[in-house]
Design a protein around this motif. Structure first.
Motif, PDB file in Angstrom:
ATOM      1  N   VAL A 110       0.833  -1.205   0.000  1.00  0.00           N
ATOM      2  CA  VAL A 110       0.000   0.000   0.000  1.00  0.00           C
ATOM      3  C   VAL A 110       0.866   1.253   0.000  1.00  0.00           C
ATOM      4  N   LEU A 111       1.885   1.270   0.856  1.00  0.00           N
ATOM      5  CA  LEU A 111       2.763   2.440   0.917  1.00  0.00           C
ATOM      6  C   LEU A 111       3.502   2.646  -0.399  1.00  0.00           C
ATOM      7  N   ARG A 163       2.444   1.807  -3.343  1.00  0.00           N
ATOM      8  CA  ARG A 163       1.456   2.332  -4.298  1.00  0.00           C
ATOM      9  C   ARG A 163       1.243   3.819  -4.078  1.00  0.00           C
ATOM     10  N   TRP A 164       1.178   4.238  -2.815  1.00  0.00           N
ATOM     11  CA  TRP A 164       0.934   5.647  -2.528  1.00  0.00           C
ATOM     12  C   TRP A 164       2.132   6.525  -2.900  1.00  0.00           C
ATOM     13  N   ASN A 178       1.882   6.818  -6.668  1.00  0.00           N
ATOM     14  CA  ASN A 178       0.691   7.503  -7.176  1.00  0.00           C
ATOM     15  C   ASN A 178      -0.060   8.123  -6.005  1.00  0.00           C
ATOM     16  N   ARG A 179       0.266   9.348  -5.692  1.00  0.00           N
ATOM     17  CA  ARG A 179      -0.357  10.008  -4.541  1.00  0.00           C
ATOM     18  C   ARG A 179      -1.855  10.215  -4.738  1.00  0.00           C
ATOM     19  N   ALA A 227      -3.819   8.063  -5.601  1.00  0.00           N
ATOM     20  CA  ALA A 227      -4.500   6.830  -5.183  1.00  0.00           C
ATOM     21  C   ALA A 227      -4.825   6.828  -3.694  1.00  0.00           C
ATOM     22  N   ILE A 228      -4.188   7.715  -2.938  1.00  0.00           N
ATOM     23  CA  ILE A 228      -4.366   7.684  -1.485  1.00  0.00           C
ATOM     24  C   ILE A 228      -5.826   7.893  -1.112  1.00  0.00           C
ATOM     25  N   ASP A 258      -8.041   4.903  -2.131  1.00  0.00           N
ATOM     26  CA  ASP A 258      -7.832   3.705  -1.307  1.00  0.00           C
ATOM     27  C   ASP A 258      -8.412   3.881   0.089  1.00  0.00           C
TER      28      ASP A 258
END
Length: 659
Positions: A362-363, A365-366, A369-370, A372-373, A376
């Motif tokens: 998860v981290l 991914r964030w 791609n901020r 996506a935060i 999610d």
């Protein structure tokens, strides 16, 4: 098209197979266990709820699970113990009434107990289905199955899945409540609103931990309003909020009244009258301050059933101070570290690794791609809120008696772990290798301790053999291993004297254990007689070994030693009082004659505490289900541990430590 149709058939079939495995493992484990400490209380309370509509016994554990668990016993036509002139009935002593119901009526409770366990495991299967559906909705079908397998094989979930208590029911309804409420907030249709309100109401009759849904729902409401797409939507939600609150409150109130037969009084007119709850109202309400005044207001105006209000007040009062044990330390107000350490020691390593990997994914991914935060967080909002609020409460709780109290947070871990199988998380061979390795690790953790799931401890804690040094009570030793003890003694004890100190609500004689009784946690008001200690086999429940609930727990002081030696000088009189009716009559006619039972009981406690100091330094010769420790003690050990001077006792402990 054929593949899609086949998938529609195979996925439900596979889910059902995994859940059937889970149910089978839970019932297999439960079939070898004696009644656990809380089960007798839940079933006894529920029996009188169902049969007579009398709600005084054990009102603090949720009326729904108790009524549900007791249905088999009631439908079986189990006879009630005599209630006329029964002082324990009049004073609402569920422990003693439970002993009478289970063991003194001549009716065999075991078939109804196993039926109750089979009924309770339905809620665990329901939680597994929620875990699968939630993980599948978030991450895909493969993730749903990975999460479900972690759930189905988790020793901690299996330990409680088939027990007739409120823990499994609470796990189900807390997860279902936050999920259905968030669904209602995301899609506010009448059907979603009704479902959320009903589940919320059922959570309140499942366990009083439902009170934590109030801050959870408040946070989710704020989150929903704050993430509205525009000012118009935000305004609509601000207008809907009062209606949402009123609807959920009305549904909960109606459901609570329904489960108490729409009657205010907890006392039924169809049974012999009782004097009061186990602790009278007048002693409970002043002890809980502002909440006591709120409860008294509701009681005065009869806003909710009396038993529901009393159960809530009793829970608040009882958690203010409670004896607890943590790795050799004792407290009555708990530790902030209790539940983090319990989680660290009792969570399978595979699940810990999977959770860590899930967070890492998860981290990552964030970071990439901020944007996506926000997406999610919105998707997993109810899981985050459930986890955060429940843990915040747990860290400040003074009730540090069992790892089971944080079980409602485990579904969050299973769902997060399932995310490792989501498309695109891993590529190449890692997409199969890592989930497969973690599943094998979870299965190995299960196999290592099965069927003694309650005693599971991971490698960080040293495994189940070392569990009693870290945690006891419902984290390890809930009175479940009397059948195992019987089997071991039949094979190993021969003609040796057998002594038992037992933590739980089972009756040893029912399981064929005819032993010399050392102090028990719950003696069901059975008179305590003097028992001379000789060489033999000593069977000690882990909780009793650690002296958690003993009035003489903690360090052995000079004053305790002085009191012990003074009482030891009375051993001949204790023996005469126990064995010789004439000597007993003579002693009772003497000065302070009415205090001999209290003196014997006090000496029994001190002598046993002295013995336990030695046994804690000495390795056991065997363990039963990891919860009952077996020691073969010779005459010299007994003499030095319980009869000799302080120097001989200390020397014996030093020798054990050196060995």
């Amino acid at each position: 098209m054929a593949t899609r149709e086949r998938s529609k058939f195979l996925v439900p079939l596979a889910v059902a197979a995994v859940l059937a495995l889970h149910v089978g493992l839970a019932l297999w484990a439960a079939a070898g266990e004696s009644v656990t400490a809380d089960e007798i209380l839940h079933i006894t309370g529920g029996y009188f709820y169902d049969r007579d509509g009398d709600f005084r016994l054990q009102p603090e554990n949720g009326v729904l699970p108790q009524r549900w668990a007791a249905l088999p016993l009631w439908l079986d036509g189990a006879p009630s113990p005599p209630l006329d002139n029964n002082i324990y009935w009049r004073t609402s002593d569920a422990s003693v009434i439970g002993h009478q119901l289970f063991y003194e009526t001549g009716h065999d409770h075991w078939p109804a107990l196993m039926a109750a366990r089979a009924m309770m495991v339905m809620f665990s299967a329901g939680t597994g289905l929620l875990v699968f559906c939630w993980a599948r909705a978030l991450f895909g079908t493969a993730a749903g199955f990975l999460a479900l397998i972690f759930f189905a094989l988790c020793p901690n979930i299996l330990a409680h899945a088939a027990l007739a208590t409120s823990d499994t029911v609470a796990v189900f309804f807390l997860l279902a409540a936050v999920g259905s409420f968030w669904r209602h907030l995301r899609a506010p249709t009448p059907a979603n609103g009704a479902l959320s309100a009903i589940v919320f109401g059922l959570a309140w009759v499942a366990k009083y931990s439902a009170a934590l849904l109030l801050p959870m729902f408040a946070l989710l409401l704020v989150w929903r309003v704050a993430t509205a797409h525009d000012a118009g939507e935000r305004r609509r939600w601000l207008l809907r909020t009062p209606l949402t609150i009123l609807g959920h409150g009305a549904a909960a109130t109606l459901i609570i009244w329904a489960f108490y037969d729409f009657r205010f009084s907890a006392f039924a007119a169809s049974v012999p009258p009782a004097d009061h709850f186990i602790v009278p109202w007048e002693r409970v309400l002043p002890a809980i301050g502002l909440q006591g005044r709120a409860v008294e207001f509701c009681r005065s105006w009869k806003l909710l059933p009396e038993a529901f209000l009393y159960g809530y007040a009793w829970v608040i009062e009882s958690v203010q101070a409670r004896a607890a044990f943590l790795a050799g330390a004792y407290s009555t107000t708990g530790w902030v570290s209790f539940f983090p350490l319990a989680c660290l020691w009792k969570t399978p390593l595979a699940l810990l690794v999977a959770t860590g990997c899930g967070l890492g994914v998860v981290l990552r991914r964030w970071v990439k791609n901020r944007r996506a935060i926000g997406h999610d967080l919105l998707a997993i909002a109810p899981l985050l809120v459930l986890f955060a609020v429940y843990w915040a409460f747990s860290l400040t709780s003074k009730l540090n008696i069992g790892h089971r109290h944080i079980l409602p947070t485990y579904p969050v871990l299973f769902i997060l772990a399932g995310g490792l199988a989501a498309p695109g998380v891993f590529t190449g061979r890692w997409r199969l290798v890592l989930p497969a390795a973690l599943v094998l690790g979870q299965a190995a953790a299960n196999a290592r301790v099965a069927p003694h799931y309650l005693a599971y401890f991971n490698e960080i804690a040293g495994g189940p053999d070392e569990g009693y040094r870290h945690l006891v009570d419902s984290s390890l030793d809930w009175g479940q291993d009397l059948p195992g003890l019987k089997a071991w003694l039949d094979s190993h004890a021969g003609g040796e004297p057998v002594f038992l100190s037992y933590f739980g609500t089972g009756e040893p004689a029912y399981y064929g254990l005819h032993v010399h009784r050392l102090p028990f946690f719950n003696n069901f008001k059975i008179p305590v007689y003097y028992t001379p200690l000789t060489a033999g086999v000593y069977c000690i429940s882990a909780t009793m070994l650690e002296q958690v609930y003993s009035p003489v727990r903690g360090p052995w002081t000079v004053d305790l030693e002085k009191e012990f030696q003074q009482l030891r000088s009375l051993e001949p009189a204790f023996a005469g009082y126990t064995r010789d009716p004439k000597a007993r009559a003579d002693l009772e006619r003497g000065p302070g004659g009415g205090h001999w039972p209290e003196l014997i009981a006090r000496y029994d406690l001190l002598r046993f505490a002295r013995l336990c100091f030695y046994l804690r330094a000495r390795a056991p010769d065997a363990t039963i289900g990891y919860s009952i420790l077996i020691y073969r003690l010779n005459a010299d050990e007994i003499a030095r541990a319980t009869n000799g001077p302080l120097s001989a006792w200390a020397g014996l402990i030093d020798e054990a430590v050196r060995r």
